[in-house]
Design a protein around this motif. Structure first.
Motif, mmCIF file in Angstrom:
data_model
loop_
_atom_site.group_PDB
_atom_site.id
_atom_site.type_symbol
_atom_site.label_atom_id
_atom_site.label_comp_id
_atom_site.label_asym_id
_atom_site.label_seq_id
_atom_site.Cartn_x
_atom_site.Cartn_y
_atom_site.Cartn_z
ATOM 1 N N LYS A 11 73.570 -4.527 39.280
ATOM 2 C CA LYS A 11 73.438 -5.762 38.523
ATOM 3 C C LYS A 11 74.746 -6.537 38.597
ATOM 4 C CE LYS A 11 70.065 -3.949 35.206
ATOM 5 N NZ LYS A 11 69.725 -3.730 33.773
ATOM 6 N N GLY A 12 74.612 -7.865 38.678
ATOM 7 C CA GLY A 12 75.806 -8.703 38.717
ATOM 8 C C GLY A 12 75.754 -9.698 39.847
ATOM 9 N N TYR A 13 76.914 -9.963 40.461
ATOM 10 C CA TYR A 13 77.066 -11.019 41.463
ATOM 11 C C TYR A 13 76.905 -10.437 42.857
ATOM 12 C CZ TYR A 13 79.022 -15.136 43.774
ATOM 13 O OH TYR A 13 79.202 -16.255 44.561
ATOM 14 N N PHE A 14 75.802 -10.760 43.535
ATOM 15 C CA PHE A 14 75.534 -10.277 44.881
ATOM 16 C C PHE A 14 75.619 -11.383 45.929
ATOM 17 C CE2 PHE A 14 73.633 -6.994 42.284
ATOM 18 C CZ PHE A 14 73.936 -5.833 42.979
ATOM 19 N N SER A 15 75.841 -12.623 45.529
ATOM 20 C CA SER A 15 75.919 -13.729 46.475
ATOM 21 C C SER A 15 77.223 -13.662 47.268
ATOM 22 C CB SER A 15 75.826 -15.069 45.734
ATOM 23 O OG SER A 15 74.644 -15.148 44.962
ATOM 24 N N ASP A 16 77.233 -14.365 48.418
ATOM 25 C CA ASP A 16 78.443 -14.471 49.220
ATOM 26 C C ASP A 16 79.091 -15.821 48.936
ATOM 27 O OD1 ASP A 16 80.400 -14.776 51.197
ATOM 28 O OD2 ASP A 16 79.277 -13.555 52.630
ATOM 29 N N PRO A 17 80.239 -15.845 48.255
ATOM 30 C CA PRO A 17 80.838 -17.128 47.864
ATOM 31 C C PRO A 17 81.367 -17.940 49.034
ATOM 32 C CG PRO A 17 82.336 -15.320 47.370
ATOM 33 C CD PRO A 17 81.039 -14.700 47.815
ATOM 34 N N TYR A 18 81.470 -17.334 50.219
ATOM 35 C CA TYR A 18 81.992 -18.045 51.381
ATOM 36 C C TYR A 18 80.902 -18.599 52.293
ATOM 37 C CZ TYR A 18 86.300 -15.757 49.923
ATOM 38 O OH TYR A 18 87.383 -15.317 49.199
ATOM 39 N N LYS A 19 79.658 -18.442 51.902
ATOM 40 C CA LYS A 19 78.558 -18.946 52.712
ATOM 41 C C LYS A 19 77.827 -20.077 51.992
ATOM 42 C CE LYS A 19 77.491 -15.047 55.705
ATOM 43 N NZ LYS A 19 78.761 -14.375 55.561
ATOM 44 N N LEU A 20 77.504 -21.113 52.759
ATOM 45 C CA LEU A 20 76.701 -22.196 52.212
ATOM 46 C C LEU A 20 75.281 -21.712 51.939
ATOM 47 C CD1 LEU A 20 77.798 -25.151 54.513
ATOM 48 C CD2 LEU A 20 78.304 -24.895 52.082
ATOM 49 N N PHE A 21 74.640 -22.328 50.958
ATOM 50 C CA PHE A 21 73.248 -22.022 50.632
ATOM 51 C C PHE A 21 73.047 -20.527 50.420
ATOM 52 C CE2 PHE A 21 73.269 -25.511 53.845
ATOM 53 C CZ PHE A 21 73.024 -26.563 52.964
ATOM 54 N N ASP A 22 73.921 -19.907 49.637
ATOM 55 C CA ASP A 22 73.807 -18.471 49.388
ATOM 56 C C ASP A 22 73.721 -18.219 47.891
ATOM 57 O OD1 ASP A 22 74.401 -15.848 51.342
ATOM 58 O OD2 ASP A 22 74.659 -15.503 49.195
ATOM 59 N N GLU A 23 72.537 -18.015 47.418
ATOM 60 C CA GLU A 23 72.301 -17.717 46.005
ATOM 61 C C GLU A 23 71.290 -16.585 45.945
ATOM 62 O OE1 GLU A 23 73.133 -17.821 42.143
ATOM 63 O OE2 GLU A 23 74.006 -19.260 43.568
ATOM 64 N N ARG A 24 71.760 -15.418 45.543
ATOM 65 C CA ARG A 24 70.929 -14.218 45.560
ATOM 66 C C ARG A 24 70.629 -13.759 44.135
ATOM 67 N NH1 ARG A 24 74.075 -10.927 50.485
ATOM 68 N NH2 ARG A 24 74.786 -12.807 51.569
ATOM 69 N N PRO A 25 69.571 -12.958 43.968
ATOM 70 C CA PRO A 25 69.277 -12.411 42.632
ATOM 71 C C PRO A 25 70.460 -11.618 42.087
ATOM 72 C CG PRO A 25 67.434 -12.057 44.121
ATOM 73 C CD PRO A 25 68.570 -12.563 44.971
ATOM 74 N N ARG A 26 70.566 -11.561 40.788
ATOM 75 C CA ARG A 26 71.661 -10.840 40.147
ATOM 76 C C ARG A 26 71.292 -9.380 39.863
ATOM 77 N NH1 ARG A 26 75.976 -13.851 38.648
ATOM 78 N NH2 ARG A 26 76.640 -12.193 37.233
#
Length: 377
Positions: free
Chosen positions: A206-221
């Motif tokens: 649980k938590g932050y699984f997105s890649d902050p360095y990629k555009l259009f990257d929003e993943r489930p938490r």
């Protein structure tokens, strides 16, 4: 990092190993007897991958490993690794800039304390990994129990990890990720020539699984995953070699499902030298929210509409991959050993098994190498 795995197996005295929880527990095998000698090993490894027209990423990793008994019933082991990473980010996939140059370093270490009983062992491990934008800490507890005839060993474990993310682009600040992993497994000697193992691992994150360095990257938490690992080791009198095979099934709540098969043959050339060729094949289905890139290099890839979750990360795409490796080990005395390993890896969308891979994804080629030296005392 594991010590040199040059093993001239005597299958009448098989060592029954417990698999490690991926990403949390070290990959060292656990036996029900404390080691009689200390072991120290140093390794230097490297990794380099490239895409068409772009030598993308290069990693150099020196590492150190130590295992030592503490009396007749205890043992402690630990490792320290430094990763020096440099290269370029994939074009049009990061929020820093297309094909930008980057450099990073990571220091990782772990320590494990094991108490041995008559037919059981109990271990506790701690690990830490740190780089400028990502810090991870983990705790693991594992236990094993062997049957009276030592033909079967059961193992169970739990691992806890806590990660903190602070990307340099400050897209997020002080994000957290927590993961709990459970594992159960059994290892059984079918015969003096055959050893089989099955391991099941379940992970809840649980938590932050997105890649902050990629555009259009929003993943489930939340990301839940399961892994089934099956292994069969066989000593072939015809080949005078140990044949090791494995199958790994992976599935997670992102929609990724992957199959990996591996085969290697450890062939003693003489009393000192051992040659081990290996072959690995991996195929996977894309995540439910993966978006394929566009063909126009002047346009950034992006989703249609405004979906809740989206990612253009190639690691979440559908593809197949082959890895071909060769290892040479030299055990010139009971105390000293060395090894060299080289592996060639290639990933393509159309190598996916059972369906078309993700279109528009560039092929990926990688080369890994490793040299090591170990000493027992």
């Amino acid at each position: 990092m594991a010590a040199t795995d040059h093993t001239r197996r005597t299958f009448g005295a098989l060592t029954l190993a417990a698999c490690a929880l991926p990403g949390v527990m070290p990959a060292a095998a656990l036996a029900e007897e404390a080691p009689e000698h200390s072991l120290v090993a140093v390794k230097m490894s490297g990794y380099q991958d490239k895409q068409p027209g772009l030598d993308r990423l290069s990693v150099k990793s020196p590492s150190f490993y130590l295992l030592t008994p503490l009396g007749r019933q205890w043992a402690v082991e630990g490792s320290l690794t430094y990763d020096d990473v440099s290269g370029a980010s994939p074009r049009y996939y990061t929020d820093v800039s297309g094909a930008s140059r980057m450099h990073d370093d990571r220091v990782a270490g772990d320590v494990r304390l094991t108490r041995y009983f008559e037919r059981q062992s109990l271990s506790i491990g701690l690990s830490h990994s740190g780089e400028h934008d990502y810090v991870s800490n983990a705790l693991s507890i594992t236990g094993t129990h062997a049957s009276e005839d030592n033909n079967t060993t059961w193992n169970a474990g739990i691992g806890l990890s806590r990660d903190r993310i602070n990307p340099v682009n400050e897209l997020v600040v002080d994000e957290r990720k927590r993961t709990v992993e459970w594992q159960v497994g059994v290892t059984h000697a079918l015969s003096p020539l055959d050893l089989v193992q099955g391991t099941l691992t379940w992970s809840v994150g649980k938590g932050y699984f997105s890649d902050p360095y990629k555009l259009f990257d929003e993943r489930p938490r939340e990301r839940n995953s399961g892994v089934l690992l099956l292994r069969w080791n066989h000593w072939s009198p015809a080949l005078a070699a140990a044949v090791r095979s494995s199958y790994r099934l992976y599935h997670d709540s992102f929609g990724v499902q992957a199959h990996t098969v591996e085969l290697n043959v450890e062939k003693p050339l003489n009393a000192q030298w051992t040659l081990t060729p290996s072959l690995r094949y991996h195929t996977q289905r894309a995540a439910d929210f993966y978006v394929d890139p566009v063909d126009d290099v002047n346009v950034y890839p992006g989703p249609n509409g405004t979906p809740t979750y989206v990612s253009t990360d190639q690691r979440l795409s559908a593809f197949g991959a082959f890895g071909l490796g060769l290892k040479l080990a030299w055990q010139w005395s009971p105390a000293w050993g060395a090894d060299m390993k080289l592996e060639r890896y290639e990933q393509r969308a159309d190598w996916r098994l059972g369906g078309q891979g993700s279109p528009g994804v560039d092929l990926l080629k990688a080369l890994q190498w490793q040299i090591g030296l170990s000493h027992k005392f």
